[in-house]
Design an enzyme around this catalytic site. Structure first.
Site, mmCIF file in Angstrom:
data_model
loop_
_atom_site.group_PDB
_atom_site.id
_atom_site.type_symbol
_atom_site.label_atom_id
_atom_site.label_comp_id
_atom_site.label_asym_id
_atom_site.label_seq_id
_atom_site.Cartn_x
_atom_site.Cartn_y
_atom_site.Cartn_z
ATOM 1 N N GLU A 27 -6.414 2.682 -15.427
ATOM 2 C CA GLU A 27 -5.192 3.211 -14.791
ATOM 3 C C GLU A 27 -5.447 4.535 -14.084
ATOM 4 O O GLU A 27 -6.488 5.173 -14.281
ATOM 5 C CB GLU A 27 -4.074 3.365 -15.820
ATOM 6 C CG GLU A 27 -4.376 4.396 -16.898
ATOM 7 C CD GLU A 27 -3.127 5.085 -17.454
ATOM 8 O OE1 GLU A 27 -2.262 5.517 -16.679
ATOM 9 O OE2 GLU A 27 -3.058 5.195 -18.692
ATOM 10 N N VAL A 109 0.508 2.518 -17.129
ATOM 11 C CA VAL A 109 0.014 1.318 -17.818
ATOM 12 C C VAL A 109 0.758 0.082 -17.287
ATOM 13 O O VAL A 109 0.147 -0.935 -16.950
ATOM 14 C CB VAL A 109 0.175 1.455 -19.347
ATOM 15 C CG1 VAL A 109 -0.030 0.113 -20.047
ATOM 16 C CG2 VAL A 109 -0.809 2.489 -19.886
ATOM 17 N N ALA A 144 8.639 1.741 -19.894
ATOM 18 C CA ALA A 144 8.536 0.423 -19.244
ATOM 19 C C ALA A 144 7.220 -0.270 -19.602
ATOM 20 O O ALA A 144 7.081 -1.484 -19.390
ATOM 21 C CB ALA A 144 8.648 0.575 -17.730
ATOM 22 N N LYS A 162 0.757 7.331 -29.738
ATOM 23 C CA LYS A 162 0.724 8.776 -29.899
ATOM 24 C C LYS A 162 1.954 9.269 -30.647
ATOM 25 O O LYS A 162 3.053 8.763 -30.447
ATOM 26 C CB LYS A 162 0.681 9.402 -28.512
ATOM 27 C CG LYS A 162 0.327 10.853 -28.578
ATOM 28 C CD LYS A 162 0.267 11.468 -27.224
ATOM 29 C CE LYS A 162 -1.059 11.234 -26.584
ATOM 30 N NZ LYS A 162 -0.953 10.620 -25.311
HETATM 31 N N1 PSU Z 1 -0.147 8.631 -22.748
HETATM 32 C C1 PSU Z 1 -1.249 9.397 -22.651
HETATM 33 N N2 PSU Z 1 -1.731 9.714 -21.433
HETATM 34 C C2 PSU Z 1 -1.138 9.259 -20.294
HETATM 35 C C3 PSU Z 1 0.022 8.433 -20.414
HETATM 36 C C4 PSU Z 1 0.477 8.156 -21.652
HETATM 37 O O1 PSU Z 1 -1.805 9.798 -23.647
HETATM 38 O O2 PSU Z 1 -1.616 9.581 -19.202
HETATM 39 C C5 PSU Z 1 0.649 7.888 -19.167
HETATM 40 C C6 PSU Z 1 0.268 6.404 -18.967
HETATM 41 O O3 PSU Z 1 0.088 6.160 -17.601
HETATM 42 C C7 PSU Z 1 1.490 5.669 -19.466
HETATM 43 C C8 PSU Z 1 2.584 6.608 -19.034
HETATM 44 O O4 PSU Z 1 1.640 4.379 -18.908
HETATM 45 O O5 PSU Z 1 2.068 7.903 -19.292
HETATM 46 C C9 PSU Z 1 3.866 6.379 -19.804
HETATM 47 O O6 PSU Z 1 4.872 7.119 -19.213
HETATM 48 P P1 PSU Z 1 6.391 6.877 -19.637
HETATM 49 O O7 PSU Z 1 6.466 7.326 -21.048
HETATM 50 O O8 PSU Z 1 7.168 7.734 -18.692
HETATM 51 O O9 PSU Z 1 6.634 5.404 -19.465
#
Ligand code: PSU
Ligand code: MN
Length: 305
Positions: A27, A109, A144, A162
């Protein structure tokens, strides 16, 4: 207009796909929004190198000038690394406008899974997936990524869930969506920076071959959707649980106080935690991504056998 107007597969990646060679999708939001410059650039390049060393071809995915690029040039990776949060963090909902208006965006992702699926790449490595945020009972903030996992046939190798997220609620949503959660050589779900979370995985998998066989069983029986493969951070780079939970608590308090919401939440929390741990979290983050790239390449190879 048809699909080929929207997607551009790097010749090396296309060659590998055509010749049944292993490919690992990667990604790009992790580059633009997940890590600071220049560590993000160094990491993106060494992740690709790691995939190659394991005998697979890396395909970092992003949206460049309205094209879904499957496999980036070093220049393109550099651009995303330098632009950082100035580029669009692109998830599923952002794709139509980025593609039609020829915009540039780094894929989360969810969006990377869509790109990988379009190109026919079944294995994807990253650091962490999005999930159900703490306090989602009020905010409804559920990534999402989880919905994408429910419908898009790509296996996502990550370091677990996490603890900026509500791990228990994330597992509940994954269960509802029918998304398998497999632990690689562990019964316990890892929590990204740490190897333990207090939660169990659905199944423990001991080898890349076992994982590949289960992926085939899923997709050959038309059980659509992705899989979470949780690979614990190497012992040597795992962080102290208490220090981490203190940093996370602090980051969350500041997040709420500042009223940060929506797509800004995850990048804010990641940056804050890095600051609060004096960069220690970043070292661990980089190492776990490399570790995931290694496993993903092994799974991709086993999947072709
Ligand atoms: N968690 C991490 N590093 C990241 C992300 C998540 O430790 O860079 C990024 C990934 O691209 C993941 C996105 O798909 O954050 C999720 O964002 P949201 O919670 O806004 O869906
Ligand atoms: Mn969100």
């Amino acid at each position: 207009m048809s699909l080929h107007n929207y997607i551009e597969i790097h010749p090396e990646v296309q060659y590998a796909i055509d010749h049944h060679q292993a490919v690992v999708a990667l990604e790009s939001t992790i580059i633009s929004h997940g890590m600071p410059y220049p560590k993000n650039l160094e990491t993106a390049l060494s992740v690709e190198e790691t995939v190659r060393k394991e005998g697979a071809v890396p395909a970092t995915i992003a949206l460049i000038n309205g094209k879904f690029k499957i496999g980036l040039t070093t220049e393109e990776i550099k651009f995303l690394a330098q632009e950082g949060t100035k580029v669009i963090k692109a998830s599923r909902r952002d794709l139509p406008v980025i593609l039609s208006q020829k915009k540039t965006g780094a894929t989360t992702v969810a969006a990377t899974m869509i790109g990988a699926r379009l190109a026919g790449i079944p294995v994807f490595a990253t650091g962490g997936i999005g999930g159900v945020h703490r306090n989602a009972q009020q905010t409804f903030d559920i990534s999402a990524d989880l919905f994408e996992l429910s419908r898009t046939n790509v296996a996502v190798v990550c370091a677990g869930i996490k603890s900026i997220l509500d791990i228990g609620l994330t597992l509940e949503v994954l269960e509802t969506y029918g998304v398998p959660v497999w632990g690689y050589q562990t019964n316990e779900l890892p929590a990204f920076y740490t190897r333990e979370s207090g939660f169990s995985v659905d199944y423990r998998m001991n080898t890349p071959e076992e994982i590949a066989a289960a992926l085939k069983a899923k997709w050959e029986t038309i059980i659509e959707g992705g899989v979470v493969i949780a690979n614990p951070v190497p012992e040597k780079f795992s962080l102290n649980k208490e220090i981490m939970s203190r940093a996370i608590e602090k980051a969350l308090i500041e997040h709420d106080k500042k009223g940060i919401k929506g797509k800004e939440s995850t990048p804010f929390l990641l940056a804050k935690i890095k600051e609060l741990t004096q960069g220690e979290s970043l070292v661990s983050n980089i190492e776990l991504v490399l570790n995931n790239a290694r496993l993903a390449a092994q799974i991709a190879r086993a999947y072709l056998k």
